[in-house]
Design a protein around this motif. Structure first.
Motif, PDB file in Angstrom:
ATOM      1  N   VAL A 250      75.418 -54.827 -91.380  1.00  0.00           N
ATOM      2  CA  VAL A 250      75.428 -55.766 -92.358  1.00  0.00           C
ATOM      3  C   VAL A 250      76.614 -55.734 -93.239  1.00  0.00           C
ATOM      4  CG1 VAL A 250      73.883 -54.546 -93.908  1.00  0.00           C
ATOM      5  CG2 VAL A 250      74.151 -56.943 -93.987  1.00  0.00           C
ATOM      6  N   SER A 251      77.131 -54.683 -93.422  1.00  0.00           N
ATOM      7  CA  SER A 251      78.378 -54.396 -94.606  1.00  0.00           C
ATOM      8  C   SER A 251      79.606 -55.225 -93.919  1.00  0.00           C
ATOM      9  CB  SER A 251      78.498 -52.963 -94.849  1.00  0.00           C
ATOM     10  OG  SER A 251      77.706 -52.633 -95.833  1.00  0.00           O
TER      11      SER A 251
ATOM     12  N   ALA B  45      78.923 -58.795 -94.367  1.00  0.00           N
ATOM     13  CA  ALA B  45      79.185 -59.294 -95.923  1.00  0.00           C
ATOM     14  C   ALA B  45      80.569 -59.387 -96.287  1.00  0.00           C
ATOM     15  CB  ALA B  45      77.967 -58.409 -96.804  1.00  0.00           C
TER      16      ALA B  45
ATOM     17  N   ILE C  25      76.030 -60.607-107.795  1.00  0.00           N
ATOM     18  CA  ILE C  25      75.469 -61.840-108.483  1.00  0.00           C
ATOM     19  C   ILE C  25      76.047 -62.181-110.013  1.00  0.00           C
ATOM     20  CG2 ILE C  25      73.329 -62.903-109.080  1.00  0.00           C
ATOM     21  CD1 ILE C  25      73.921 -62.209-105.970  1.00  0.00           C
TER      22      ILE C  25
HETATM   23  O1   DC Z   1      70.540 -55.203-100.705  1.00  0.00           O
HETATM   24  P1   DC Z   1      70.462 -54.958 -99.079  1.00  0.00           P
HETATM   25  O2   DC Z   1      70.574 -53.431 -98.843  1.00  0.00           O
HETATM   26  O3   DC Z   1      69.166 -55.665 -98.381  1.00  0.00           O
HETATM   27  O4   DC Z   1      71.777 -55.552 -98.835  1.00  0.00           O
HETATM   28  C1   DC Z   1      72.290 -55.804 -97.336  1.00  0.00           C
HETATM   29  C2   DC Z   1      73.791 -55.785 -97.342  1.00  0.00           C
HETATM   30  O5   DC Z   1      74.323 -57.035 -97.588  1.00  0.00           O
HETATM   31  C3   DC Z   1      74.576 -54.626 -98.265  1.00  0.00           C
HETATM   32  O6   DC Z   1      75.182 -53.587 -97.459  1.00  0.00           O
HETATM   33  C4   DC Z   1      75.654 -55.649 -98.801  1.00  0.00           C
HETATM   34  C5   DC Z   1      75.434 -56.644 -98.471  1.00  0.00           C
HETATM   35  N1   DC Z   1      75.193 -57.770 -99.589  1.00  0.00           N
HETATM   36  C6   DC Z   1      76.410 -58.269-100.221  1.00  0.00           C
HETATM   37  O7   DC Z   1      77.443 -57.968 -99.754  1.00  0.00           O
HETATM   38  N2   DC Z   1      76.227 -59.194-101.122  1.00  0.00           N
HETATM   39  C7   DC Z   1      75.013 -59.707-101.799  1.00  0.00           C
HETATM   40  N3   DC Z   1      74.801 -60.503-102.540  1.00  0.00           N
HETATM   41  C8   DC Z   1      73.790 -59.020-101.088  1.00  0.00           C
HETATM   42  C9   DC Z   1      73.956 -57.889 -99.999  1.00  0.00           C
END
Ligand code: DC
Length: 226
Positions: free
Chosen positions: A95-96, A99, A128
């Protein structure tokens, strides 16, 4: 009443979603798990047989992806209930990459801002307070040691029947910390006006109480603190 936004950011497995859900419930706000959206996007990339490390291929499907966070906590992606699948280690470890792609972030950030426009929200993620909702009334930066976060995530996986080893969870948390905080676009970092909470020595309810106290101070909202 004016809509209020509470931003909870921090590294992987810092317990953000657990406390964010409780705080949202106590306040009557909507909880928005932005990590679930990046996870759902990762799931659909892999489902389509694409390589999440390939930025161009991953971004090419943006127009055909729909993600919806349901009131009951289910995550629906292109009509599939992916609530459980997005927590699998194969999604966590990819996922990183997803993202870190600016085009995907911009698409998901648009959806996140739209969700926060018409109601009071508790939103958790990485960017956020710094990027998605820079005017949020309350910004929390929730941290904990790597060992503590890995232990919590490992126990959570075991309780959900997701097969993992503790060593793999530590490696995954460290890898994601690195990629999330070193990407060029909207990296993980505390907002200048955030309140940092190191939750390593705290129980979930201690963290909830601390956040609700901050909400009370910053917004004047009377939260029935437990
Ligand atoms: O919170 P989580 O582990 O479920 O998030 C999964 C991935 O998503 C995390 O490795 C970084 C990314 N992420 C992000 O880059 N920005 C966000 N607002 C939320 C998560």
């Amino acid at each position: 009443m004016k809509n209020i936004a509470i931003a909870i950011d921090g590294p992987a497995a810092a317990g953000k979603s657990t406390v964010a859900k409780i705080v949202a419930n106590d306040l009557g706000f909507t909880y928005i798990d932005t990590g679930a959206m990046y996870r759902a996007f990762t799931w659909i990339v892999m489902e389509k047989g694409l390589d999440p490390e390939n930025e161009e291929a991953s971004c090419s499907i943006i127009p055909e992806v729909t993600i919806s966070l349901e009131e009951d906590g289910r995550v629906i992606c292109n009509g599939h209930d992916v609530t459980k699948a997005i927590r699998e280690p194969r999604v966590s470890s990819n996922v990183s990459y997803i993202a870190s792609y600016p085009k995907i972030r911009l698409a998901l950030v648009d959806m996140q801002r739209a969700m926060a426009k018409s109601k009071s929200v508790v939103m958790d993620g990485r960017d956020i307070g710094t990027y998605v909702l820079p005017d949020a009334e309350v910004k929390i930066f929730q941290i904990a040691s790597v060992e503590c976060r890995a232990k919590r995530r490992y126990e959570e996986n075991v309780s959900k029947g997701i097969p993992t080893s503790y060593e793999d969870v530590v490696a995954d948390v460290e890898k994601r910390d690195y990629i999330d905080s070193h990407r060029a676009f909207a990296p993980l970092k505390p907002a200048a006006d955030s309140v940092e909470l190191d939750t390593s020595p705290m129980s979930i309810m201690e963290v909830v109480r601390a956040i609700e106290e901050i909400v009370k101070q910053k917004t004047g909202l009377e939260v029935a603190c437990r």
